[in-house]
Write a protein that holds these residues in place. Structure first.
Motif, PDB file in Angstrom:
ATOM      1  N   ALA B 333      53.195  39.391  56.833  1.00  0.00           N
ATOM      2  CA  ALA B 333      54.884  39.162  57.025  1.00  0.00           C
ATOM      3  C   ALA B 333      55.134  38.137  55.888  1.00  0.00           C
ATOM      4  N   ASN B 334      54.430  37.196  55.537  1.00  0.00           N
ATOM      5  CA  ASN B 334      54.829  35.964  54.588  1.00  0.00           C
ATOM      6  C   ASN B 334      54.523  36.785  53.149  1.00  0.00           C
ATOM      7  N   ILE B 335      53.550  37.727  52.924  1.00  0.00           N
ATOM      8  CA  ILE B 335      53.321  38.242  51.609  1.00  0.00           C
ATOM      9  C   ILE B 335      54.650  39.066  51.088  1.00  0.00           C
ATOM     10  N   SER B 336      55.314  39.656  51.916  1.00  0.00           N
ATOM     11  CA  SER B 336      56.342  40.528  51.610  1.00  0.00           C
ATOM     12  C   SER B 336      57.658  39.866  51.129  1.00  0.00           C
ATOM     13  N   GLU B 337      57.599  38.696  51.456  1.00  0.00           N
ATOM     14  CA  GLU B 337      58.630  37.777  50.993  1.00  0.00           C
ATOM     15  C   GLU B 337      58.254  36.840  49.734  1.00  0.00           C
ATOM     16  N   ARG B 338      57.186  36.650  49.351  1.00  0.00           N
ATOM     17  CA  ARG B 338      56.487  35.785  48.531  1.00  0.00           C
ATOM     18  C   ARG B 338      57.069  36.039  46.996  1.00  0.00           C
ATOM     19  N   PRO B 339      57.451  34.848  46.218  1.00  0.00           N
ATOM     20  CA  PRO B 339      57.621  34.925  45.018  1.00  0.00           C
ATOM     21  C   PRO B 339      56.526  35.541  43.862  1.00  0.00           C
ATOM     22  N   ARG B 340      56.898  36.041  42.951  1.00  0.00           N
ATOM     23  CA  ARG B 340      56.033  36.742  42.102  1.00  0.00           C
ATOM     24  C   ARG B 340      56.125  35.872  40.657  1.00  0.00           C
ATOM     25  N   ALA B 341      54.798  35.443  40.251  1.00  0.00           N
ATOM     26  CA  ALA B 341      54.716  34.889  39.044  1.00  0.00           C
ATOM     27  C   ALA B 341      54.694  35.726  37.987  1.00  0.00           C
ATOM     28  N   SER B 342      55.183  34.957  36.691  1.00  0.00           N
ATOM     29  CA  SER B 342      55.535  36.140  35.469  1.00  0.00           C
ATOM     30  C   SER B 342      53.973  36.208  34.826  1.00  0.00           C
ATOM     31  N   GLY B 343      53.159  35.221  35.198  1.00  0.00           N
ATOM     32  CA  GLY B 343      51.867  35.615  34.590  1.00  0.00           C
ATOM     33  C   GLY B 343      50.834  36.632  35.079  1.00  0.00           C
ATOM     34  N   GLY B 344      51.046  37.162  36.457  1.00  0.00           N
ATOM     35  CA  GLY B 344      50.458  37.648  37.295  1.00  0.00           C
ATOM     36  C   GLY B 344      48.961  37.260  37.524  1.00  0.00           C
ATOM     37  N   ASP B 345      48.142  38.017  37.954  1.00  0.00           N
ATOM     38  CA  ASP B 345      46.785  37.530  38.376  1.00  0.00           C
ATOM     39  C   ASP B 345      45.815  37.209  37.414  1.00  0.00           C
ATOM     40  N   ALA B 346      44.833  36.208  37.702  1.00  0.00           N
ATOM     41  CA  ALA B 346      43.866  35.902  37.026  1.00  0.00           C
ATOM     42  C   ALA B 346      42.978  37.116  36.530  1.00  0.00           C
ATOM     43  N   PRO B 347      42.028  36.955  35.325  1.00  0.00           N
ATOM     44  CA  PRO B 347      41.183  38.071  34.898  1.00  0.00           C
ATOM     45  C   PRO B 347      40.390  38.333  36.049  1.00  0.00           C
ATOM     46  N   ALA B 348      40.195  39.753  36.004  1.00  0.00           N
ATOM     47  CA  ALA B 348      39.365  40.337  37.069  1.00  0.00           C
ATOM     48  C   ALA B 348      37.991  39.732  37.106  1.00  0.00           C
ATOM     49  N   ALA B 349      37.487  39.446  35.939  1.00  0.00           N
ATOM     50  CA  ALA B 349      36.073  39.007  35.794  1.00  0.00           C
ATOM     51  C   ALA B 349      35.589  37.749  37.029  1.00  0.00           C
ATOM     52  N   ALA B 350      36.613  36.982  37.192  1.00  0.00           N
ATOM     53  CA  ALA B 350      36.335  35.937  38.143  1.00  0.00           C
ATOM     54  C   ALA B 350      36.194  36.304  39.409  1.00  0.00           C
ATOM     55  N   GLU B 351      36.660  37.729  39.633  1.00  0.00           N
ATOM     56  CA  GLU B 351      36.495  38.236  41.073  1.00  0.00           C
ATOM     57  C   GLU B 351      35.031  38.925  41.435  1.00  0.00           C
ATOM     58  N   SER B 352      34.406  39.081  40.179  1.00  0.00           N
ATOM     59  CA  SER B 352      33.220  39.841  40.367  1.00  0.00           C
ATOM     60  C   SER B 352      32.248  39.317  41.282  1.00  0.00           C
ATOM     61  N   VAL B 353      31.620  40.400  42.380  1.00  0.00           N
ATOM     62  CA  VAL B 353      30.707  39.776  43.341  1.00  0.00           C
ATOM     63  C   VAL B 353      29.388  40.452  43.081  1.00  0.00           C
ATOM     64  N   SER B 354      29.300  41.127  41.960  1.00  0.00           N
ATOM     65  CA  SER B 354      27.868  41.531  41.815  1.00  0.00           C
ATOM     66  C   SER B 354      26.872  40.912  40.809  1.00  0.00           C
ATOM     67  N   SER B 355      27.688  40.004  40.154  1.00  0.00           N
ATOM     68  CA  SER B 355      26.895  38.911  39.028  1.00  0.00           C
ATOM     69  C   SER B 355      26.423  37.805  39.820  1.00  0.00           C
ATOM     70  N   ASP B 356      25.372  37.257  39.276  1.00  0.00           N
ATOM     71  CA  ASP B 356      24.683  36.015  39.968  1.00  0.00           C
ATOM     72  C   ASP B 356      25.622  34.611  39.609  1.00  0.00           C
ATOM     73  N   ASP B 357      26.840  35.041  38.742  1.00  0.00           N
ATOM     74  CA  ASP B 357      27.673  33.975  38.552  1.00  0.00           C
ATOM     75  C   ASP B 357      28.535  33.880  39.611  1.00  0.00           C
ATOM     76  N   LEU B 358      28.753  34.530  40.628  1.00  0.00           N
ATOM     77  CA  LEU B 358      29.838  34.547  41.753  1.00  0.00           C
ATOM     78  C   LEU B 358      30.003  32.978  41.995  1.00  0.00           C
TER      79      LEU B 358
END
Lengths: 362, 362
Positions: B333-358
């Motif tokens: 419910a909260n998400i549907s009304e949240r503001p959007r930042a102009s910059g968008g999301d962080a690079p996908a690399a930071a979300e990788s779960v298969s690397s040892d660097d998680l």
């Protein structure tokens, strides 16, 4: 350095200006009779206070200034209004001109760092300055940096901070090869940000003669005193410092509340008041007042703006020690043997001092 | 959700495994008789402990698993070895299969987050999950996030965390529009990192019906309870949390040292022991045990690995509350009304779960 330690004071800085700075200077003078002060500020106000303090007056020279950097001035504003004419600028300038060995100010941190950078410049080989503080731990104190000079740090800046922090620790703790840790979110080598990992690998590899590198430390290791020097970038360092201050106050508040809840508790408190006094002394933020600006061609100390005379005296004390035991030449000696990170320095943008975005706490 | 709250337990997780998890589960069951457990782990060991606990046994179903994720497994290792077969994976999987309403594990955080992300996936519209904890403050508790799911945060991720943290705070504190602050190194709008500034501007502008945005807060504001929800990226959040834990322990140690220094202090302590007991309860880390994984299609709770039964029960309690009071639909419910930042999301690399660097703590 002359055999006297010449300290330039921004008398107008801080929440209370001359009312705190001058009594504080006198306290430090009784501990270090070889201090001579250059007092920058409103001459009339200074003379008024010195009238009742002949000993301080005898050790001081007054240089009148008209402009005061306000506690809420943005760094860029402070530079525009206060450059060359403010008590803060002039105190720093005395260091540049070698008329003083160090400058101490309780003024706004952002303005002080901006002016110090513009006027003193960073040391050869150092990309960015850092602010180091003494952090009370179970084992004594530790040096923690950066607590708010800039946000984010390249691997090289982290290495440079290790070098500078170790030089400061050598003085403060009188040990040849202080132990150094990098603050991280886990002790395993696999964790944390790339820059921290790279700096850690380089420090381990280098086996620097002035740095006993011990690896990563976590937030709770700081208070344990696991290492003499804790290195981190300024955002997390500032948050860690303020969180620790807040938590110490919170625990003390809990304790007071609990004691006030019954007369038998209060009686117990009266009996154990020696213990509570000892605790209060341990937690006294005035004891460790004084942020040391590292990486500049000169020693500049930032006192808390809201401290009292005793606290300001601590900031003067630390400035005295940094001069007396030659902080700058120790840093220089450490730099020459430091490792180089492959990534190099952070983008220059982060160092800008003329923008309103200057990333420093106040 | 059924009228019962079905909780999947990773019985093998944590430093003590079944010895702590099962007694902890029983404590939580006495507080919430409408819990039903799915117990994932070594059946023989579980049966042995359940033999003496008929009430827990009656509320539980055992699902045997052979593989245990170790506390020092890297996330990638844990996924390789433990996917589909470990007690940790199976507990999470029960949530995905809607056989359980939430999963609780005292196992290694990195592995748990990696498995939870791979198996449950992030909620629609949410880029990255976060870990939220309850932080004891002068005013009660606050929700603080992210305390270690990932390092660095885009403006959008900070906004999403504000949305998710506020949804959690609505449940925990039973208030319609929790106050939210962004952790920063100064309260003035000019300071701090770009992402934090941008998120602050967007939150202020949006005036979200579920978020009473109060601006920037500093490290010492957390313990004052200045806001109900404190939002920061996972590196500084983890460091703040551990620094606070360390400082609280340090102050308690100082106090004990001071009291042990003389018999009169000890006598005072004896008289005021009610106050000290109250202090100990306030500082008891077991009270606020339980990190809530936010932003996933399912509720997963991480208990401290080294906690005891009482602490594990707190983690189960918080999982119970998140299910009973519908965390996920409140976040939606909260998400549907949240503001959007102009910059968008962080690079996908930071979300990788298969690397040892998680980039997660364990």
């Amino acid at each position: 350095m002359s055999s006297l330690v010449r300290i330039a004071l921004d008398v107008m800085g801080g929440d209370h200006g001359p009312q705190v700075v001058l009594p504080g200077a006198e306290i430090a003078l009784t501990r270090h009779p070889d201090i001579r002060y250059l007092l920058f500020g409103n001459e009339a106000k200074i003379r008024e206070i010195l009238a009742g303090r002949p000993r301080l007056a005898a050790a001081s020279e007054i240089i009148h200034t008209d402009v005061v950097v306000e506690m809420d001035d943005k760094p860029s504003q402070a530079l525009r209004r206060g450059r060359k004419v403010s008590s803060m600028w002039r105190a720093i300038d005395a260091v540049r001109l070698k008329e003083a060995d160090c400058a101490v100010s309780a003024g706004n941190t952002g303005a002080l760092m901006a002016m110090a950078k513009v006027n003193l410049k960073t040391m050869a080989g150092i990309g960015r300055p850092a602010i180091a503080c003494l952090w009370p731990t179970r084992r004594g104190d530790s040096v923690v940096l950066d607590v708010g000079a800039s946000i984010g740090a390249s691997a090289q800046h982290l290495i440079d901070m290790a070098v500078m922090g170790a030089a400061m620790a050598r003085i403060v703790f009188d040990i040849e090869r202080p132990t150094v840790g990098l603050l991280n979110v886990g002790v395993e080598e696999i964790k944390g940000v790339e820059e921290v990992k790279e700096a850690g690998a380089a420090l381990r590899e280098a086996d620097h003669p002035g740095i006993d590198y011990r690896g990563f430390v976590e937030g709770d290791d700081i208070g344990k005193g696991v290492v003499d020097v804790v290195v981190t970038e300024g955002f997390s360092g500032n948050i860690a410092l303020k969180t620790a201050e807040g938590t110490a106050r919170q625990v003390a508040d809990y304790l007071r509340d609990a004691i006030n809840r019954s007369w038998i508790n209060k009686l117990g408190y009266l009996l154990a008041r020696g213990a509570f006094r000892a605790l209060r002394e341990k937690l006294d933020p005035r004891r460790s007042n004084g942020g040391v600006f590292l990486g500049l061609n000169g020693v500049v100390i930032k006192s808390h703006g809201g401290t009292d005379a005793e606290g300001f005296a601590s900031a003067v004390d630390i400035g005295y020690d940094m001069v007396r035991y030659q902080l700058l030449s120790r840093i220089e000696a450490n730099i020459s043997e430091r490792p180089r990170a492959s990534g190099g320095d952070a983008p220059a943008a982060a160092e800008s001092v003329s923008s309103d975005d200057l990333q420093v706490q106040s």
